[in-house]
Write a protein that holds these residues in place. Structure first.
Motif, short mmCIF file in Angstrom:
data_model
loop_
_atom_site.label_atom_id
_atom_site.label_comp_id
_atom_site.label_asym_id
_atom_site.label_seq_id
_atom_site.Cartn_x
_atom_site.Cartn_y
_atom_site.Cartn_z
N ILE A 36 -38.73 5.42 34.37
CA ILE A 36 -38.88 4.99 32.97
C ILE A 36 -39.28 6.16 32.09
O ILE A 36 -38.68 6.41 31.05
N GLN A 37 -40.30 6.89 32.52
CA GLN A 37 -40.78 8.02 31.72
C GLN A 37 -39.72 9.10 31.58
O GLN A 37 -39.53 9.66 30.49
N ASN A 38 -39.00 9.40 32.64
CA ASN A 38 -37.95 10.43 32.58
C ASN A 38 -36.83 10.04 31.62
O ASN A 38 -36.35 10.87 30.84
N ILE A 39 -36.40 8.78 31.66
CA ILE A 39 -35.32 8.34 30.77
C ILE A 39 -35.78 8.38 29.31
O ILE A 39 -35.08 8.89 28.45
N LEU A 40 -36.98 7.86 29.04
CA LEU A 40 -37.48 7.85 27.66
C LEU A 40 -37.67 9.26 27.12
O LEU A 40 -37.36 9.54 25.96
N THR A 41 -38.15 10.17 27.95
CA THR A 41 -38.38 11.55 27.50
C THR A 41 -37.06 12.30 27.34
O THR A 41 -36.88 13.04 26.37
N ARG A 55 -45.25 17.30 17.72
CA ARG A 55 -44.90 16.98 19.11
C ARG A 55 -45.02 15.47 19.34
O ARG A 55 -45.58 14.76 18.53
N PHE A 56 -44.49 15.03 20.46
CA PHE A 56 -44.60 13.63 20.85
C PHE A 56 -44.94 13.58 22.33
O PHE A 56 -44.70 14.54 23.08
N GLU A 57 -45.51 12.47 22.75
CA GLU A 57 -45.82 12.26 24.17
C GLU A 57 -45.44 10.83 24.53
O GLU A 57 -45.79 9.90 23.81
N ILE A 58 -44.74 10.70 25.63
CA ILE A 58 -44.45 9.38 26.20
C ILE A 58 -44.99 9.41 27.61
O ILE A 58 -44.65 10.30 28.39
N ASN A 59 -45.84 8.44 27.92
CA ASN A 59 -46.48 8.41 29.22
C ASN A 59 -46.45 6.99 29.77
O ASN A 59 -46.86 6.06 29.08
N VAL A 60 -45.95 6.83 30.99
CA VAL A 60 -45.97 5.55 31.68
C VAL A 60 -46.80 5.75 32.93
O VAL A 60 -46.47 6.58 33.78
N THR A 61 -47.90 5.00 33.03
CA THR A 61 -48.84 5.20 34.14
C THR A 61 -48.53 4.28 35.30
O THR A 61 -47.83 3.27 35.16
N ASN A 62 -49.10 4.60 36.45
CA ASN A 62 -48.93 3.77 37.65
C ASN A 62 -49.63 2.43 37.50
O ASN A 62 -49.31 1.48 38.20
N LEU A 133 -33.96 6.87 20.30
CA LEU A 133 -33.23 7.50 21.40
C LEU A 133 -31.90 8.03 20.89
O LEU A 133 -31.36 7.55 19.90
N LYS A 134 -31.36 9.03 21.59
CA LYS A 134 -30.04 9.57 21.23
C LYS A 134 -29.28 9.93 22.50
O LYS A 134 -29.87 10.20 23.55
N ASN A 135 -27.97 9.92 22.39
CA ASN A 135 -27.05 10.31 23.47
C ASN A 135 -27.35 9.60 24.79
O ASN A 135 -27.29 10.21 25.85
#
Length: 159
Positions: A36-41, A55-62, A133-135
């Motif tokens: 999830i985090q990899n796709i969103l980033t 800057r921006f940060e997207i973080n999905v925790t365990n 999101l793009k592309n």
């Protein structure tokens, strides 16, 4: 002795196959959060945002929290967070070239905080979080939705 060795090989092979089948069938929550985090980033659209974003940060925790933070050049910060166990639906509005991902929750479950703003610091709750999101291809959106479902189900079971 040959018969004993043959039986030992059969038992060992059978045990290895059973162990492989049992352990390969489980999805770890860590896998879903990383995907999830990899796709969103990877597909985040920084260009659609206001040009003064530093800057921006997207973080999905365990533990199941999805956090999104934007820091602007003037020092203002916007922070959004919610627990994936509260996720109701995922909607994407736009094309594969450019669009917005809406993550909707069951109630007012999204924490919304604004810091260092001229209007003052604001803490509130919301029902959705929007990530530009793009592309992004349809297959990636489907993978994202599937991983959100898996993570949601895992969190509800452990709750």
């Amino acid at each position: 002795m040959k018969k004993f060795t043959l039986n030992l090989k059969i038992v060992f092979s059978f045990t290895a196959c059973i162990a492989f089948c049992v352990f390969s069938g489980f999805d770890l929550p860590e896998e879903n959060t990383v995907i999830i985090q990899n796709i969103l980033t990877k597909y985040y659209d920084n260009d659609s945002q206001i040009k003064d974003i530093k800057r921006f940060e997207i973080n999905v925790t365990n533990t199941g929290f999805c956090r999104y933070r934007k820091v602007f050049n003037n020092g203002k910060q916007e922070y959004f967070a919610f627990n994936l166990a509260r996720l109701k639906s995922m909607d994407y509005y736009g094309t594969t070239t450019k669009g917005e991902l809406y993550l909707r929750t069951k109630n007012d479950d999204v924490i919304v905080q604004t810091r260092n703003d001229r209007a003052g610091d604001i803490d509130s709750m919301g029902t959705y979080m929007v990530i530009p999101l793009k592309n992004i291809e349809v297959s990636e959106l489907n993978a994202l939705a599937e991983n959100f479902k898996k993570m949601n189900a895992t969190l509800l079971v452990h709750k």
